[in-house]
Design a protein around this motif. Structure first.
Motif, PDB file in Angstrom:
ATOM      1  N   THR A  55       0.839  -1.203   0.000  1.00 38.57           N
ATOM      2  CA  THR A  55       0.000   0.000   0.000  1.00 38.57           C
ATOM      3  C   THR A  55       0.871   1.249   0.000  1.00 38.57           C
ATOM      4  O   THR A  55       1.851   1.333   0.740  1.00 38.57           O
ATOM      5  N   GLY A  56       0.499   2.227  -0.820  1.00 38.50           N
ATOM      6  CA  GLY A  56       1.235   3.489  -0.866  1.00 38.50           C
ATOM      7  C   GLY A  56       0.697   4.466   0.162  1.00 38.50           C
ATOM      8  O   GLY A  56       0.396   4.103   1.302  1.00 38.50           O
ATOM      9  N   SER A  57       0.555   5.716  -0.235  1.00 34.69           N
ATOM     10  CA  SER A  57       0.044   6.732   0.682  1.00 34.69           C
ATOM     11  C   SER A  57      -1.435   6.490   0.967  1.00 34.69           C
ATOM     12  O   SER A  57      -2.155   5.883   0.165  1.00 34.69           O
ATOM     13  N   PHE A  58      -1.893   6.963   2.134  1.00 37.51           N
ATOM     14  CA  PHE A  58      -3.321   6.876   2.449  1.00 37.51           C
ATOM     15  C   PHE A  58      -3.718   8.021   3.366  1.00 37.51           C
ATOM     16  O   PHE A  58      -2.886   8.628   4.049  1.00 37.51           O
ATOM     17  N   SER A  59      -5.024   8.280   3.393  1.00 40.39           N
ATOM     18  CA  SER A  59      -5.607   9.197   4.375  1.00 40.39           C
ATOM     19  C   SER A  59      -6.838   8.527   4.974  1.00 40.39           C
ATOM     20  O   SER A  59      -7.539   7.774   4.294  1.00 40.39           O
ATOM     21  N   TRP A  60      -7.074   8.799   6.236  1.00 39.38           N
ATOM     22  CA  TRP A  60      -8.222   8.230   6.962  1.00 39.38           C
ATOM     23  C   TRP A  60      -8.863   9.356   7.770  1.00 39.38           C
ATOM     24  O   TRP A  60      -8.190  10.034   8.546  1.00 39.38           O
ATOM     25  N   VAL A  61     -10.164   9.565   7.580  1.00 32.12           N
ATOM     26  CA  VAL A  61     -10.925  10.571   8.321  1.00 32.12           C
ATOM     27  C   VAL A  61     -12.075   9.860   9.026  1.00 32.12           C
ATOM     28  O   VAL A  61     -12.834   9.119   8.376  1.00 32.12           O
ATOM     29  N   GLU A  62     -12.183  10.076  10.335  1.00 36.64           N
ATOM     30  CA  GLU A  62     -13.211   9.382  11.115  1.00 36.64           C
ATOM     31  C   GLU A  62     -13.892  10.352  12.075  1.00 36.64           C
ATOM     32  O   GLU A  62     -13.241  11.185  12.710  1.00 36.64           O
ATOM     33  N   ALA A  63     -15.206  10.204  12.215  1.00 34.48           N
ATOM     34  CA  ALA A  63     -15.983  10.943  13.205  1.00 34.48           C
ATOM     35  C   ALA A  63     -16.561   9.941  14.202  1.00 34.48           C
ATOM     36  O   ALA A  63     -17.092   8.897  13.799  1.00 34.48           O
ATOM     37  N   ARG A  64     -16.445  10.260  15.493  1.00 35.15           N
ATOM     38  CA  ARG A  64     -16.934   9.348  16.531  1.00 35.15           C
ATOM     39  C   ARG A  64     -17.770  10.105  17.549  1.00 35.15           C
ATOM     40  O   ARG A  64     -17.407  11.216  17.964  1.00 35.15           O
ATOM     41  N   LEU A  65     -18.895   9.522  17.964  1.00 40.36           N
ATOM     42  CA  LEU A  65     -19.753  10.066  19.003  1.00 40.36           C
ATOM     43  C   LEU A  65     -19.839   9.070  20.147  1.00 40.36           C
ATOM     44  O   LEU A  65     -19.841   7.846  19.925  1.00 40.36           O
ATOM     45  N   GLY A  66     -19.915   9.589  21.379  1.00 38.66           N
ATOM     46  CA  GLY A  66     -19.996   8.714  22.542  1.00 38.66           C
ATOM     47  C   GLY A  66     -20.994   9.219  23.561  1.00 38.66           C
ATOM     48  O   GLY A  66     -21.335  10.417  23.584  1.00 38.66           O
ATOM     49  N   TRP A  67     -21.466   8.299  24.407  1.00 43.06           N
ATOM     50  CA  TRP A  67     -22.400   8.661  25.470  1.00 43.06           C
ATOM     51  C   TRP A  67     -22.093   7.810  26.700  1.00 43.06           C
ATOM     52  O   TRP A  67     -22.004   6.581  26.605  1.00 43.06           O
ATOM     53  N   GLU A  68     -21.903   8.479  27.846  1.00 46.09           N
ATOM     54  CA  GLU A  68     -21.622   7.786  29.103  1.00 46.09           C
ATOM     55  C   GLU A  68     -22.945   7.489  29.797  1.00 46.09           C
ATOM     56  O   GLU A  68     -23.564   8.373  30.383  1.00 46.09           O
ATOM     57  N   PHE A  69     -23.380   6.236  29.735  1.00 43.91           N
ATOM     58  CA  PHE A  69     -24.652   5.851  30.342  1.00 43.91           C
ATOM     59  C   PHE A  69     -24.558   5.810  31.861  1.00 43.91           C
ATOM     60  O   PHE A  69     -25.492   6.191  32.571  1.00 43.91           O
ATOM     61  N   THR A  70     -23.448   5.302  32.368  1.00 44.62           N
ATOM     62  CA  THR A  70     -23.157   5.269  33.800  1.00 44.62           C
ATOM     63  C   THR A  70     -21.661   5.525  33.952  1.00 44.62           C
ATOM     64  O   THR A  70     -20.921   5.519  32.957  1.00 44.62           O
ATOM     65  N   PRO A  71     -21.160   5.731  35.170  1.00 43.54           N
ATOM     66  CA  PRO A  71     -19.713   5.901  35.335  1.00 43.54           C
ATOM     67  C   PRO A  71     -18.898   4.715  34.836  1.00 43.54           C
ATOM     68  O   PRO A  71     -17.689   4.850  34.606  1.00 43.54           O
ATOM     69  N   ARG A  72     -19.526   3.544  34.648  1.00 45.61           N
ATOM     70  CA  ARG A  72     -18.795   2.358  34.219  1.00 45.61           C
ATOM     71  C   ARG A  72     -19.130   1.916  32.793  1.00 45.61           C
ATOM     72  O   ARG A  72     -18.443   1.058  32.241  1.00 45.61           O
TER      73      ARG A  72
END
Length: 237
Positions: free
Chosen positions: A156-173
């Protein structure tokens, strides 16, 4: 005779068990790492990065050692199980900077990767540059990631990777996250990948992550793009 992936998995799993026992024993004995140092070890049913498998669907384990040089600078070294161009192992050294700008957390780092004992003639080294921008408000979190390499491992030669991530803390654990990313690369397949899953803190130092991964690629001869439910366990101290 064990196949190479099975042998790698068995050896790495034994290392994780041994290091875990050592960590528990050290903590019970009041031992602590030197200031600024941290260690993380773990194992999973598949090694997924940028939405695709690095072990062709086989289990793996890994180890990371971090050193925080100051409030904003850190150095990290790691080894992980892979199935890449004849190599069973991949190592990495990374240097990063973590400033805060206008309420956003930044993580800018440069990493150099090596394949250990690949097929002769394989391109076994690569630079990878990453920029993360993240922010948390209450239980909600978000991150945008950009990665680039001038010449990736193997063919594999050059590459680019773009990612968006969302999170939610339901409880402290318990936290849930979902991410979608796009990879454009030379000499290989361009694709979109995504994952969704949860991370549960079994103890203050031990996490269990269960996640579904998939891509928009359908290549029967290459199962690294296939969808999979992946479970990982991680110990940090």
């Amino acid at each position: 005779m064990l196949r190479r992936p099975m042998l790698r998995t068995a050896l790495l799993a034994a290392a994780v068990v041994g290091l875990s026992a050592t960590a528990v024993s050290a903590q019970d004995g009041g031992f602590s790492l030197p200031d600024g140092f941290g260690v993380e070890i773990g194992a999973g049913t598949d090694n997924r990065a940028k939405a695709i498998s690095k072990t062709s669907g086989d289990a793996y384990a890994y180890g990371i050692v971090d050193w925080v040089a100051s409030d904003q600078f850190y150095v990290s070294g790691s080894v992980e199980g892979v199935d890449s161009n004849g190599a069973d192992w991949e190592t990495k050294v990374l240097v990063g900077w973590t400033p805060q700008v206008a309420g956003f957390d930044l993580d800018l780092n440069a990493a150099h990767k090596w394949l250990v004992d690949p097929i002769p003639g394989t391109d076994n080294g690569a630079w990878e540059f990453t920029a993360n921008v993240s922010r948390s408000i209450g239980p909600a979190s978000a991150r945008v990631q950009y990665q680039y390499s001038t010449d990736a491992l193997g063919p594999t030669g050059s590459f680019s990777w773009v990612e968006a991530r969302l999170g939610w803390e339901f409880t402290p654990r318990l936290e849930g996250t979902a991410a979608v990313g796009r990879r454009e690369q030379r000499n290989s397949v361009d694709y979109t990948g995504w994952n969704v899953g949860v991370t549960y803190a079994l103890t203050p130092n031990l996490d269990l992550d269960v996640r579904y991964h998939d891509t928009d690629v359908d290549l029967p001869a290459d199962n690294k793009y296939d969808d999979a439910v992946v479970a990982e366990i991680r110990l940090a101290f």
